[in-house]
Every structure is written in C-alpha cells, then in structure tokens.
Scaffold this active site. Structure first.
Site, mmCIF file in Angstrom:
data_model
loop_
_atom_site.group_PDB
_atom_site.id
_atom_site.type_symbol
_atom_site.label_atom_id
_atom_site.label_comp_id
_atom_site.label_asym_id
_atom_site.label_seq_id
_atom_site.Cartn_x
_atom_site.Cartn_y
_atom_site.Cartn_z
ATOM 1 N N GLU A 19 -36.782 14.669 4.469
ATOM 2 C CA GLU A 19 -36.370 13.349 4.808
ATOM 3 C C GLU A 19 -36.985 12.589 3.806
ATOM 4 O OE1 GLU A 19 -37.991 12.909 8.828
ATOM 5 O OE2 GLU A 19 -36.393 14.298 9.697
ATOM 6 N N GLU A 45 -37.438 5.659 11.665
ATOM 7 C CA GLU A 45 -36.312 6.329 11.289
ATOM 8 C C GLU A 45 -35.521 5.398 10.413
ATOM 9 O OE1 GLU A 45 -35.920 9.477 11.725
ATOM 10 O OE2 GLU A 45 -37.230 9.785 13.697
#
Length: 360
Positions: A80, A237
């Site tokens: 990520e 996120e």
C-alpha cells in the site's frame, strides 16, 4: 548564507523510504541529532523515526506541556504504497524546515520486509496482530514486528505523559485492494468514548468522503493506540494498491495537507467542508475453510457497494450469509484471507444520528 534547501541532511531524513527499503541502520553518529531548525530526530528501528520540536526537549514548561504527540504510520501492509511515499516526503520537509514541526511525531513504516517484497504481508497480516494478538502465533516476521511496534509505541506515548502532552493522535494510512464508491474513507476503532468531534472535524478538513464506525474491538494498530493510550485514532484508506512510483499523489493532497497541518499545530476551521457520510458495521463475513466463496460480486466490485435484502453474499460449507436489512453495503471483501479471518464487513448508513450526537 546557506538556504534550507542546501543544508545537508542525513540520508534517512532526505529519503526515509529509500533508506528504509535499503534495510541498513544509520551510522552511529547519524542515528540521532539536531537539525538547523531545532528539530531533534532519533532513529529507533528500521522504519521508525521520532521527531521532536525544540520545545519538547527542554525542561517542562507551560508551552511544552501543550505539545501534542502524533503517530503517523503507513506501510503496515507492504504493497500500500501511496501513503508511504507521502510520509517520506513529510519527513524530508520537516527536516528541511519547509514544514514547521509543533508536536512530537513518531513516523512508522510498518512492514519493511513486505514493502521490499511488494506484498501485503510476508507471513501474517500485521494489522491483525496488535492488542497482544501476536502472542497467539508461534513465530513469523510479522509477529516479531508487531511486538516491537507495540513496545516502541508505548514508549512514545509514555514520554508524552511525562511531557504532559495535551493530545495524542494516531493516523494510520492505507490503500484498499479494491476500488471504492468513496475513493478516500476512514475507519474508526471501537472505544467506550465513541466518535470524537475533533476527529470528524479533521476528517472533514482532509476531504474524507466516508467514515466507517467499528462496533466491536479489533486487533488493528489503531485499536491498540486508541484503547491503550486514549489516542484519537483513525485508519485512512487512500485510493488503491499500486507499485511504488505509480501513484498520483496529487489525488491525496487534502489528506496530506491535513496530516501536515496536524504536525504543524495549524489546523484551521473546516471552512464549510462537508462532514463525511457515516456507516456503522452491522455484521462481518468470516472465512471458515478453503471452501469459502463470495457470491453476487466479482473481483471488481467496489467497497461500499449496496446489496438488497435477501441477497446471498457468501457460503462456506453449511454457512450462508444473506442480507437481512433493506440495504447493506460490503466493505473489504477478500476471499483470499486465511481461514478464521474476516473476509468482509457489512455496514449501513448512520450519518444523521452520528453527526447529531457530535453536535454537528
């Protein structure tokens, strides 16, 4: 006269991401020091760096007692990458003096081994191993990393108590495997205190479109900091999983600016920014065996996709998950998790009642 841009910076501050990926500790003489702008830095462990403004290192005064303590983390899942790149730039700007530092900051790149491998994790999902859950594992790289991160985090917030810090924050930045109806959203851990107006104001300033409220305690990094140290904690996120260098970081300017304002002690009012929509977890789908299947959705179904009452979403042997409410939205559907772990969350919208309780 030497400008900020021309000042020499230790390699770990000039490019904290590259230094962490290289995997070597700094030279002893460069593991800690003071920069020309008065910022003190200390390398604590691979991927873990502590930064303090000049006031925090002095004898306690009325001014230093108001210094906040902010934990900024990314890379708890190694693939990520966007928020890892954002944090590396933030470190460099603090070191150069182009970003003012007004609080104690602990920067954590959570899983360097997985970052180097471009994988979510190596042995076990690190973000399921906090709150002591690592003790249930016999071994593995993430078990050792979770133990160490808990210890370093406890040390950081214990020092905050010594300084009489007025606020403790933890922003843990991730990206999602799937696309999302809301490209940028936040998750708040479950605490007895409930949602915080200060956190919602910050999320609005960051232009976060939606907030997911957990209704049960988990074993994430933010659950650990919120429950153990009373930190205002959130998981952000930011977009989708992509390789290093393939991210359009301009898409996350608002969230980046909010993190920078937090460490600079310069949070402005919301200035009319819309509050996020709020969703509350009402159930979860758990994978019990390798026979597990997610139904009614393909690999490209976005997070927060709504499903109508009566829709069967999962089966696993005799287990079935069928939507019981008029509408439930699915978040983090992932049939590839190990048996015994969460394969999806189900949420419903609770915007009106949540914001009313905040006094918004």
């Amino acid at each position: 006269m030497t400008s900020n841009a021309e000042r020499y910076l230790p390699p770990m501050l000039a490019d904290f991401l590259a230094f962490t990926l290289a995997g070597d500790p700094p030279a002893v003489a460069q593991a800690r020091g003071e920069l020309a702008n008065g910022v003190c830095y200390t390398w604590l462990e691979l991927g873990v760096l502590q930064l303090e403004p000049a006031a925090a290192g002095e004898a306690p005064t009325e001014a230093s007692a108001s210094v906040a303590s902010v934990l900024l983390s990314a890379g708890v899942h190694g693939d990520e990458t966007a928020p890892i790149e954002l944090l590396s730039r933030l470190v460099a700007d603090i070191a150069q003096g182009t970003l003012r530092l007004a609080c104690r900051v602990l920067v954590v790149l959570g899983n360097p081994a997985a970052m180097r491998a471009a994988q979510r994790y190596v042995d076990d999902d690190l973000n399921r191993l906090f709150c002591g859950r690592h003790a249930q594992l016999a071994g593995g790289r993430e078990k050792a990393r979770a133990e160490r991160l808990e210890a370093l985090t406890a040390q950081f917030f214990a020092q905050a108590a010594t300084l009489g810090a007025a606020a403790r924050w933890h922003v843990d930045m991730h990206t999602a495997i799937r696309s999302s109806v809301f490209e940028q959203f936040a998750l708040l851990p479950h605490t007895a205190a409930g949602p915080s107006r200060a956190m919602f104001d910050w999320l609005a300033f960051a232009h976060i479109a939606a907030v997911l409220l957990h209704t049960a305690k988990g074993t994430t990094y933010t659950q650990f900091t919120a429950e153990t140290f009373g930190a205002l904690a959130c998981t952000l996120e930011l977009g989708k999983v992509r390789p290093f260098g393939d991210n359009d970081l301009s898409r996350f300017t608002a969230a980046d600016n909010a993190a920078r304002a937090l460490v600079a002690g310069a949070l402005p009012p919301r200035d009319g920014a819309a509050m996020p929509r709020v969703f509350t977890v009402v159930d979860q789908i758990t994978k019990h065996s390798d026979a597990f299947e997610l139904l009614a959705m393909g690999a490209d179904v976005p997070n927060f996709t709504p499903f109508a009452k009566g829709t069967m979403l999962a089966r696993d042997g005799t287990y079935r998950y069928v939507v019981e409410r008029d509408e439930e939205r699915i978040v983090f559907p992932n049939p590839a998790v190990k048996p015994g772990l969460r394969a999806a969350l189900l949420v419903i919208e609770t915007t009106s009642e949540t914001l009313a309780a905040l006094g918004a």
